[in-house]
Design a protein around this motif. Structure first.
Motif, PDB file in Angstrom:
ATOM      1  N   LEU A  24       0.854  -1.186   0.000  1.00 43.05           N
ATOM      2  CA  LEU A  24       0.000   0.000   0.000  1.00 43.05           C
ATOM      3  C   LEU A  24       0.889   1.235   0.000  1.00 43.05           C
ATOM      4  O   LEU A  24       1.824   1.341   0.805  1.00 43.05           O
ATOM      5  CB  LEU A  24      -0.906   0.006   1.233  1.00 43.05           C
ATOM      6  CG  LEU A  24      -1.761   1.268   1.444  1.00 43.05           C
ATOM      7  CD1 LEU A  24      -2.799   1.390   0.338  1.00 43.05           C
ATOM      8  CD2 LEU A  24      -2.421   1.243   2.819  1.00 43.05           C
ATOM      9  N   SER A  25       0.601   2.145  -0.917  1.00 43.92           N
ATOM     10  CA  SER A  25       1.345   3.397  -0.990  1.00 43.92           C
ATOM     11  C   SER A  25       0.461   4.512  -0.455  1.00 43.92           C
ATOM     12  O   SER A  25      -0.660   4.711  -0.937  1.00 43.92           O
ATOM     13  CB  SER A  25       1.741   3.692  -2.446  1.00 43.92           C
ATOM     14  OG  SER A  25       2.366   4.954  -2.538  1.00 43.92           O
ATOM     15  N   ILE A  26       0.949   5.228   0.565  1.00 43.35           N
ATOM     16  CA  ILE A  26       0.187   6.312   1.180  1.00 43.35           C
ATOM     17  C   ILE A  26       0.911   7.623   0.934  1.00 43.35           C
ATOM     18  O   ILE A  26       2.089   7.774   1.281  1.00 43.35           O
ATOM     19  CB  ILE A  26      -0.001   6.083   2.691  1.00 43.35           C
ATOM     20  CG1 ILE A  26      -0.848   4.825   2.926  1.00 43.35           C
ATOM     21  CG2 ILE A  26      -0.657   7.294   3.354  1.00 43.35           C
ATOM     22  CD1 ILE A  26      -1.036   4.485   4.381  1.00 43.35           C
ATOM     23  N   MET A  27       0.226   8.559   0.320  1.00 40.41           N
ATOM     24  CA  MET A  27       0.803   9.863   0.021  1.00 40.41           C
ATOM     25  C   MET A  27       0.725  10.738   1.274  1.00 40.41           C
ATOM     26  O   MET A  27      -0.363  11.074   1.746  1.00 40.41           O
ATOM     27  CB  MET A  27       0.057  10.506  -1.144  1.00 40.41           C
ATOM     28  CG  MET A  27       0.718  11.773  -1.654  1.00 40.41           C
ATOM     29  SD  MET A  27      -0.188  12.474  -3.081  1.00 40.41           S
ATOM     30  CE  MET A  27      -0.029  11.162  -4.279  1.00 40.41           C
ATOM     31  N   LEU A  28       1.885  11.059   1.828  1.00 41.80           N
ATOM     32  CA  LEU A  28       1.941  11.869   3.033  1.00 41.80           C
ATOM     33  C   LEU A  28       1.970  13.356   2.709  1.00 41.80           C
ATOM     34  O   LEU A  28       1.539  14.185   3.500  1.00 41.80           O
ATOM     35  CB  LEU A  28       3.159  11.490   3.871  1.00 41.80           C
ATOM     36  CG  LEU A  28       3.245  10.014   4.282  1.00 41.80           C
ATOM     37  CD1 LEU A  28       4.499   9.771   5.114  1.00 41.80           C
ATOM     38  CD2 LEU A  28       2.002   9.598   5.064  1.00 41.80           C
ATOM     39  N   SER A  29       2.568  13.691   1.571  1.00 39.08           N
ATOM     40  CA  SER A  29       2.616  15.071   1.105  1.00 39.08           C
ATOM     41  C   SER A  29       2.840  15.042  -0.390  1.00 39.08           C
ATOM     42  O   SER A  29       2.924  13.970  -0.998  1.00 39.08           O
ATOM     43  CB  SER A  29       3.749  15.840   1.808  1.00 39.08           C
ATOM     44  OG  SER A  29       5.015  15.352   1.388  1.00 39.08           O
ATOM     45  N   ALA A  30       2.968  16.221  -1.003  1.00 37.09           N
ATOM     46  CA  ALA A  30       3.155  16.279  -2.455  1.00 37.09           C
ATOM     47  C   ALA A  30       4.440  15.607  -2.879  1.00 37.09           C
ATOM     48  O   ALA A  30       4.570  15.155  -4.015  1.00 37.09           O
ATOM     49  CB  ALA A  30       3.148  17.739  -2.912  1.00 37.09           C
ATOM     50  N   GLU A  31       5.418  15.524  -1.971  1.00 34.90           N
ATOM     51  CA  GLU A  31       6.716  14.969  -2.349  1.00 34.90           C
ATOM     52  C   GLU A  31       7.130  13.797  -1.468  1.00 34.90           C
ATOM     53  O   GLU A  31       8.282  13.378  -1.496  1.00 34.90           O
ATOM     54  CB  GLU A  31       7.789  16.069  -2.280  1.00 34.90           C
ATOM     55  CG  GLU A  31       7.539  17.220  -3.249  1.00 34.90           C
ATOM     56  CD  GLU A  31       8.665  18.234  -3.240  1.00 34.90           C
ATOM     57  OE1 GLU A  31       9.624  18.037  -2.472  1.00 34.90           O
ATOM     58  OE2 GLU A  31       8.574  19.217  -3.994  1.00 34.90           O
ATOM     59  N   GLU A  32       6.214  13.261  -0.686  1.00 37.28           N
ATOM     60  CA  GLU A  32       6.578  12.176   0.225  1.00 37.28           C
ATOM     61  C   GLU A  32       5.516  11.097   0.210  1.00 37.28           C
ATOM     62  O   GLU A  32       4.318  11.380   0.313  1.00 37.28           O
ATOM     63  CB  GLU A  32       6.757  12.720   1.647  1.00 37.28           C
ATOM     64  CG  GLU A  32       7.290  11.684   2.626  1.00 37.28           C
ATOM     65  CD  GLU A  32       7.471  12.259   4.013  1.00 37.28           C
ATOM     66  OE1 GLU A  32       7.991  11.535   4.880  1.00 37.28           O
ATOM     67  OE2 GLU A  32       7.073  13.427   4.242  1.00 37.28           O
ATOM     68  N   THR A  33       5.975   9.849   0.081  1.00 33.47           N
ATOM     69  CA  THR A  33       5.078   8.702   0.048  1.00 33.47           C
ATOM     70  C   THR A  33       5.647   7.605   0.934  1.00 33.47           C
ATOM     71  O   THR A  33       6.864   7.409   1.013  1.00 33.47           O
ATOM     72  CB  THR A  33       4.932   8.168  -1.394  1.00 33.47           C
ATOM     73  OG1 THR A  33       4.358   9.194  -2.207  1.00 33.47           O
ATOM     74  CG2 THR A  33       4.038   6.945  -1.443  1.00 33.47           C
ATOM     75  N   LEU A  34       4.772   6.877   1.601  1.00 31.59           N
ATOM     76  CA  LEU A  34       5.196   5.759   2.447  1.00 31.59           C
ATOM     77  C   LEU A  34       4.630   4.463   1.873  1.00 31.59           C
ATOM     78  O   LEU A  34       3.442   4.380   1.541  1.00 31.59           O
ATOM     79  CB  LEU A  34       4.708   5.955   3.882  1.00 31.59           C
ATOM     80  CG  LEU A  34       5.055   4.818   4.856  1.00 31.59           C
ATOM     81  CD1 LEU A  34       6.569   4.712   5.026  1.00 31.59           C
ATOM     82  CD2 LEU A  34       4.377   5.030   6.199  1.00 31.59           C
ATOM     83  N   LEU A  35       5.499   3.467   1.769  1.00 37.68           N
ATOM     84  CA  LEU A  35       5.115   2.155   1.251  1.00 37.68           C
ATOM     85  C   LEU A  35       5.014   1.178   2.414  1.00 37.68           C
ATOM     86  O   LEU A  35       5.943   1.050   3.211  1.00 37.68           O
ATOM     87  CB  LEU A  35       6.154   1.668   0.238  1.00 37.68           C
ATOM     88  CG  LEU A  35       5.798   0.425  -0.575  1.00 37.68           C
ATOM     89  CD1 LEU A  35       4.623   0.710  -1.482  1.00 37.68           C
ATOM     90  CD2 LEU A  35       7.007  -0.023  -1.395  1.00 37.68           C
TER      91      LEU A  35
END
Length: 794
Positions: free
Chosen positions: A517-528
């Motif tokens: 699951l990829s979660i977008m934390l901000s416009a330039e940051e994502t957590l897998l």
């Protein structure tokens, strides 16, 4: 003349059988090991070469919204490939290997094969050879399949299969072709090819979708950078307007973490380089190849040094022969030719035996580990030319010193029976031999040190805390049927004595799952995050440690956004204070936190994981058994399952997953151990031969020592000390090399042991003990010599 040289060479070999035997045996074992490693590396390096234009074939990989680079990509891309200059053809593939599925034909029921599902264009990109059928029509239309020969034999018991049908996943498939044997291996590993693939039409929303693998074949040798540049334009033109929800421009978006970007990877690099997410099959391991290359070179160096040392020692025993041959008119050039021919002849014998040993080693290796190496010298005669060249080089290298040095000795002193050391200054020969012994044992000591730490690293990861209880957990493939009531199934299973808990889940640890699951934390940051879709009983089955909050409740009404996270996920999300009740990703609400537990990889730290309550999509049933009741519980489980589901119970134990993951690590360790033992064996053969030579050369010295009162212990001490000094020096030389190499290897593990003094002490003592044990026989033999026998001619 040549026949004369051959006769003299064979007589010389037979005159000193011990040294000749040690020479041939050490070199042949070294050759055999080196050939095994060389064949494995050759096989690794020939992946995909069976395709005629493999240099023009690329796989399009995708980096999707911070999930990292993956081997699969969006189906939408195939409809835009005509905008990439030079694309001659393309194909989209997928692979199915569902262990709960079965292929059926007549009275045969086989576990699910590995199926390559394809769109049109497969044979345009990959020119597979067909033994039966026409590539142009074999995959036209639905439900057509092309079998490999191996699976055809398994399914039908014959290779005459075109026109036959069989049942698979409730469909009747017709065989329209039979693949010929592959000349080389490929990462496209499958049992049969099918036309049944989900191939959606183009739609803007499908830029959010990743499914299948896209391969293109270029009409020329296009550079990947040029292809990537055009793929970037496609991403900016079509994907950016759909997936971007930030104020970033197209170019800024393409540089951010939350982007969609495509990359062309040459098909040859897929197996040879580091793998990416969602790989089609298991990739090769660059670290293993590098390790085996070093070991192979070490073993060959050790074997060659043995050969050079023993050849030099043996040739110095032929003083009278050299003198007589000179009296009879033999010139220096003829003597040089004689020595070189003998050296090459011994090398040739060793190479022939080594080639046979390599076939034996490969057979034993494949018997114990599966088909690791599928090629041999017999299957690739071209390697014979390289082997012959190696024989000439090694033979000449080993024979050059005695050939040029001993051929210059004056004949009169030789005919008087004088020792060669009294005629020539043998200091140079002794220094050369001692230097080679140091190099040889330095290589052996390095391997001993490496083997020690490899063994302890494997023991460490085998015994490390995985964060849950994996013992006596059955994993049952589960495909929902119409009318299924999971609570009824679970309750019936819990009535069986010995069944402690049961849980429906999407995955289990150590399955190498691609459920992310990829979660977008901000416009330039994502957590897998690794995703586990679980029910309220998953924690009970694995005995997970819930550190904060609670696991999912049995009668929970809200399920669509509540999650349990592991510690790594809490830290990665930066949730401060009490995480219970906090929301992240504008959707997910934390209800519990569990201690980190092993997911699927020994080499990396436990990453972020999310457990979502999703009872709608399970495909496995995990059952926790009470160990003392295992024998009684299994038959009752099988009966109950058959009554509930109308099918046989198919299961595996969870610890089999770990055995499979650990086996991949253990293979490297086993290879290092085996080749280290063989390297030590070769070194010991050479040391034994040199000890025998030294004992013969020092007979008079030891006779005088005994006359002057020395006992056996004194002789053993004096005789052994020179060799022990060399081995000790070799160990000192090996320490910095081993520290560097072992650290490089251990650094590939996030959970690793530290280098310890104990390891080096054990390795050093082992090297000295092995060396002393090797020369002990010759030491005792020298100490027990009768001085009357050794001094009567003085």
């Amino acid at each position: 003349m040549i026949s004369h040289y051959l006769k003299i060479s064979l007589r010389a070999i037979g005159k000193n059988p011990l040294l000749s035997l040690l020479n041939i045996l050490g070199l042949s074992v070294g050759f055999g090991c080196f050939l095994v490693i060389t064949l494995y590396l050759y096989q690794e390096n020939t992946y995909e070469k069976g395709f005629t234009d493999y240099g023009k074939i690329y796989r399009i990989e995708e980096e999707f919204l911070g999930m990292g680079r993956g081997a699969s990509s969006t189906p939408n891309l195939q409809y835009k490939l005509d905008e990439v200059p030079g694309v001659a053809s393309y194909v989209r593939l997928d692979v199915a290997s569902n262990q709960s599925s079965w292929g059926e034909f007549s009275d045969k029921k086989l576990r699910s094969p590995r199926v390559l599902k394809t769109t049109d264009g497969l044979f345009d990109v990959f020119d597979f050879k067909l033994a039966q059928g026409d590539p142009a029509t074999a995959l036209e239309g639905p439900d057509k399949v092309v079998l490999t020969k191996k699976y055809a034999q398994k399914l039908f018991g014959t290779e005459q299969v075109v026109g036959k049908t069989f049942e698979y996943e409730n469909k009747e498939l017709i065989v329209t072709g039979l693949l010929d044997e592959f000349a080389y291996r490929s990462h496209l590993d499958f049992d049969f090819i099918s036309t049944n693939i989900f191939n959606p039409s183009y739609a803007d929303g499908r830029w959010w979708m990743i499914a299948g693998y896209i391969y293109v074949k270029m009409d020329g040798q296009a550079e990947p950078q040029l292809i990537n540049k055009r793929l970037d334009e496609i991403a900016k033109t079509y994907a950016y307007p759909v997936v971007n929800n930030s104020p970033l421009s197209k170019d800024e978006w393409l540089q951010s973490a939350n982007k969609i970007q495509f990359f062309a990877k040459p098909v040859r690099d897929i197996h040879l380089k580091e793998g990416v997410e969602f790989e089609f099959s298991t990739n090769g391991d660059p670290q293993s190849r590098a390790t085996l290359t070093i070991i192979g070179v070490f073993i060959l160096i050790i074997a060659i040094i043995n050969f050079m040392n023993l050849s030099t020692a043996k040739s110095s025993l032929r003083t009278k022969e050299i003198g007589v041959r000179k009296v009879m008119g033999t010139g220096k050039k003829a003597l040089i030719a004689q020595f070189l021919l003998e050296s090459v002849l011994i090398t040739l014998f060793a190479a022939i035996i080594g080639a046979g040993l390599s076939e034996l080693f490969i057979f034993l290796l494949n018997q114990s580990l599966g088909e690791v190496i599928s090629i041999s010298i017999v299957s690739y005669p071209s390697l014979g030319g390289l082997i012959l060249l190696g024989v000439l080089l090694i033979g000449c290298l080993a024979g050059v010193y005695p050939a040029f040095y001993l051929s210059s000795v004056k004949m009169i002193p030789l005919l008087k029976g004088m020792k060669l050391g009294h005629i020539l200054n043998m200091g140079n020969a002794r220094v050369l031999r001692n230097t080679l012994v140091v190099v040889q044992f330095a290589a052996s000591s390095t391997l001993i040190i490496g083997a020690y730490f490899v063994y302890h690293q494997l023991q460490y990861i085998k015994q490390m805390d995985i964060g849950f209880d994996k013992e006596q957990v059955l994993v049952v493939p589960y495909t929902p049927k119409k009318g299924d009531d999971r609570s009824v199934i679970r309750n019936e299973l819990l009535k069986i004595p010995g069944v402690e808990a049961a849980s429906f889940t999407s995955r289990m640890p150590a399955e190498q799952s691609a459920n992310l699951l990829s979660i977008m934390l901000s416009a330039e940051e994502t957590l897998l995050l690794d995703v586990f879709q679980a029910d309220p009983h998953f924690a009970d089955v694995l005995n997970l440690n819930v550190m904060e909050g609670d696991w999912f409740a049995e009668n929970q009404t809200q399920t669509d956004s509540l999650v349990v996270l592991n510690e790594s996920a809490i830290n990665a999300l930066g949730l401060e204070g009490n995480p219970i009740g906090q929301v992240f990703g504008n959707y997910w609400r934390v209800v519990g936190v569990v201690e980190n537990f092993f997911i699927d990889n020994y080499r990396t730290k436990v990453g972020p994981a999310i457990m979502a309550y999703d009872p709608k999509t399970p495909d496995q049933l995990a059952i926790k058994l009470n160990a003392p009741s295992l024998a009684d519980a299994l038959p009752k489980l099988e009966t109950t399952w058959s009554e509930l589901r109308g099918e046989a119970l198919e299961f595996k134990f969870l610890d089999e997953n770990f055995a499979s993951v650990f086996a991949k690590e253990k293979q490297n360790g086993d290879a290092i151990m085996v080749f280290t033992v063989l390297a030590i064996f070769i070194s010991c053969l050479g040391l034994f031969g040199l000890a025998a030579f030294a004992a013969d050369q020092r007979q008079h010295e030891f006779g005088i020592r005994k006359v002057l009162g020395a006992n056996v212990r004194d002789i053993v001490h004096v005789f052994s000390l020179d060799f022990i000094k060399l081995v000790l020096l070799a160990f000192i030389v090996s320490v910095p090399v081993a520290i560097y190499g072992v650290n490089l290897w251990l650094d590939t593990y996030a959970n690793r042991i530290d280098l310890s003094v104990t390891g080096f002490v054990v390795a050093g003592v082992s090297a000295l003990a092995i060396a002393f044990a090797t020369i002990l026989f010759q030491s005792l033999k020298a100490g027990r010599l009768n001085p009357v026998e050794t001094l009567r001619n003085e």
